[in-house]
Design an enzyme around this catalytic site. Structure first.
Site, PDB file in Angstrom:
ATOM      1  N   ASP A 168     -10.450   3.576   4.618  1.00 28.01           N
ATOM      2  CA  ASP A 168     -10.855   2.170   4.569  1.00 28.01           C
ATOM      3  C   ASP A 168     -12.373   2.030   4.689  1.00 28.01           C
ATOM      4  O   ASP A 168     -12.915   0.947   4.499  1.00 28.01           O
ATOM      5  CB  ASP A 168     -10.195   1.397   5.723  1.00 28.01           C
ATOM      6  CG  ASP A 168      -9.229   0.331   5.221  1.00 28.01           C
ATOM      7  OD1 ASP A 168      -9.177   0.121   3.989  1.00 28.01           O
ATOM      8  OD2 ASP A 168      -8.534  -0.276   6.049  1.00 28.01           O
TER       9      ASP A 168
ATOM     10  N   LYS B 243       0.845  -1.205   0.000  1.00 31.69           N
ATOM     11  CA  LYS B 243       0.000   0.000   0.000  1.00 31.69           C
ATOM     12  C   LYS B 243       0.875   1.247   0.000  1.00 31.69           C
ATOM     13  O   LYS B 243       0.620   2.216  -0.733  1.00 31.69           O
ATOM     14  CB  LYS B 243      -0.935   0.000   1.225  1.00 31.69           C
ATOM     15  CG  LYS B 243      -2.043  -1.034   1.124  1.00 31.69           C
ATOM     16  CD  LYS B 243      -2.787  -1.248   2.441  1.00 31.69           C
ATOM     17  CE  LYS B 243      -3.775  -2.408   2.293  1.00 31.69           C
ATOM     18  NZ  LYS B 243      -4.438  -2.789   3.534  1.00 31.69           N
TER      19      LYS B 243
ATOM     20  N   GLN C 146      -4.040  -1.147   9.753  1.00 30.20           N
ATOM     21  CA  GLN C 146      -4.003  -2.493   9.164  1.00 30.20           C
ATOM     22  C   GLN C 146      -4.600  -3.511  10.135  1.00 30.20           C
ATOM     23  O   GLN C 146      -4.193  -3.586  11.294  1.00 30.20           O
ATOM     24  CB  GLN C 146      -2.553  -2.860   8.814  1.00 30.20           C
ATOM     25  CG  GLN C 146      -2.411  -4.203   8.120  1.00 30.20           C
ATOM     26  CD  GLN C 146      -3.078  -4.249   6.744  1.00 30.20           C
ATOM     27  OE1 GLN C 146      -3.033  -3.277   5.984  1.00 30.20           O
ATOM     28  NE2 GLN C 146      -3.727  -5.355   6.428  1.00 30.20           N
TER      29      GLN C 146
END
Ligand code: NAP
Length: 287
Positions: A116, A49, A93
């Site tokens: 997200d 990412k 994460q």
């Protein structure tokens, strides 16, 4: 019939190119990635990412926190990023070490930096059909369906899986596109019979090769979200025999996986636009 393969790798590359062009019009936008502990798979996901974020012209702001960090200390780190105007998107994460309250930590992310799309507020905006940042994997699935030319309005879409990360937001996105949606989960009776009714089948169960050819209507579009490392390489939740029945199929690898990061970058560009950094940049949409 042999299914047309939907090329997620190529579509993701095109989306990343578009994002790079958008980002060049913006004041610097920055993606903060937060990695807690040393899980090797999470470390690889985060480094991919970060690399693609830099390639798209965004600032890479990384925080690697110790695996035994306390909840209070982790909250303090996220609060610092939340207050930092250089940070336009924050990604924590998952999974987090079990001693941490992941939901409480995620909910510290301001909604407009929630690239997200996993905070309670973002989920609420999605459920109510209000503009907001959408979860990356289901957004990527929707882009793959559009890429394949699959008509969603009026179609019967079956989603296998009801996780907060994939299944539930997927259902909302398909509903917004006027599909008739059925949700399956581990208690569904006769999964194959329900799936066989689908014009569009999205499988996110996390069970290798769960869906066989007998569970697919001839000509259906099938999106395989699952990803599993086996002795024979990577496989998804959909058996390879489905290629002989489906009309279109997203492969594993090369389907949903690359789309998830492309959508993360797109969300980060949208979040920067939302931060008002450039009036000409793309507005946040509900899709
Ligand atoms: P998850 O949180 O474990 O949820 C799995 C869902 O599938 C649950 O709702 C579960 O039902 C349902 N399920 C499990 N076994 C089933 C069965 N035999 N029949 C019908 N439904 C069943 O998983 P997730 O996070 O949604 O991820 C799903 C898969 O997608 C995993 O393989 C994951 O690695 C992959 N994934 C890939 C990407 C990507 O970028 N490529 C991103 C995210 C996830 P219950 O609710 O009843 O337990």
């Amino acid at each position: 019939m042999t299914a047309t393969l939907i090329d997620g790798k190529a579509l993701a590359a095109r989306i990343r190119e578009r994002v790079t062009a958008e980002v060049s019009l913006l004041a610097p936008s920055g993606l903060a990635t937060v990695l807690v502990g040393d899980d090797p798979a999470s470390a690889i996901y985060v480094s991919n990412k970060r690399a693609l974020c830099v390639k798209a012209g965004m600032r890479d702001i990384h925080r690697h926190l110790p695996g035994d960090i306390t909840q209070d200390a982790a909250v303090a780190e996220i609060d610092k990023l939340a207050a930092d105007p250089e940070v336009t998107g924050i990604l924590v994460q998952l999974p987090l070490p079990p001693h941490l309250d992941a939901e409480a930590l995620i909910d510290r992310i301001p909604t407009d930096k929630d690239v997200d799309g996993l905070t309670e507020a973002s989920a609420g905006r999605l459920a109510l059909g209000r503009p907001g940042l959408r979860p990356c994997t289901p957004s990527g699935v929707l882009a793959l369906l559009d890429e394949s030319g699959t008509e969603l309005a009026g179609a019967h879409a079956v989603v296998v899986g009801r996780s907060d990360l994939v299944g539930k937001p997927m259902v909302q996105l398909l509903l917004q596109r006027n599909a008739t949606v059925t949700i399956c989960h581990s208690r569904t009776r006769d999964l194959a019979a329900v799936c066989r009714q689908a014009d569009v089948l999205v499988v996110a169960a996390g069970v290798p090769r769960l869906i066989g050819a007998d569970a697919v209507k001839p000509g259906a579009t099938v999106i395989d979200v699952g990803i599993h490392r086996t002795n024979d390489g990577l496989c998804g939740d959909v058996d390879s025999a489905v290629r002989d029945v489906a009309g279109a199929l997203s492969p594993v690898p090369g389907g949903v996986g690359p789309m998830t990061i492309a959508m993360l970058l797109r969300n980060t560009a949208r979040a920067a636009a939302l931060a008002g950094r450039n009036a000409n940049s793309p507005a946040m949409t509900s899709g």
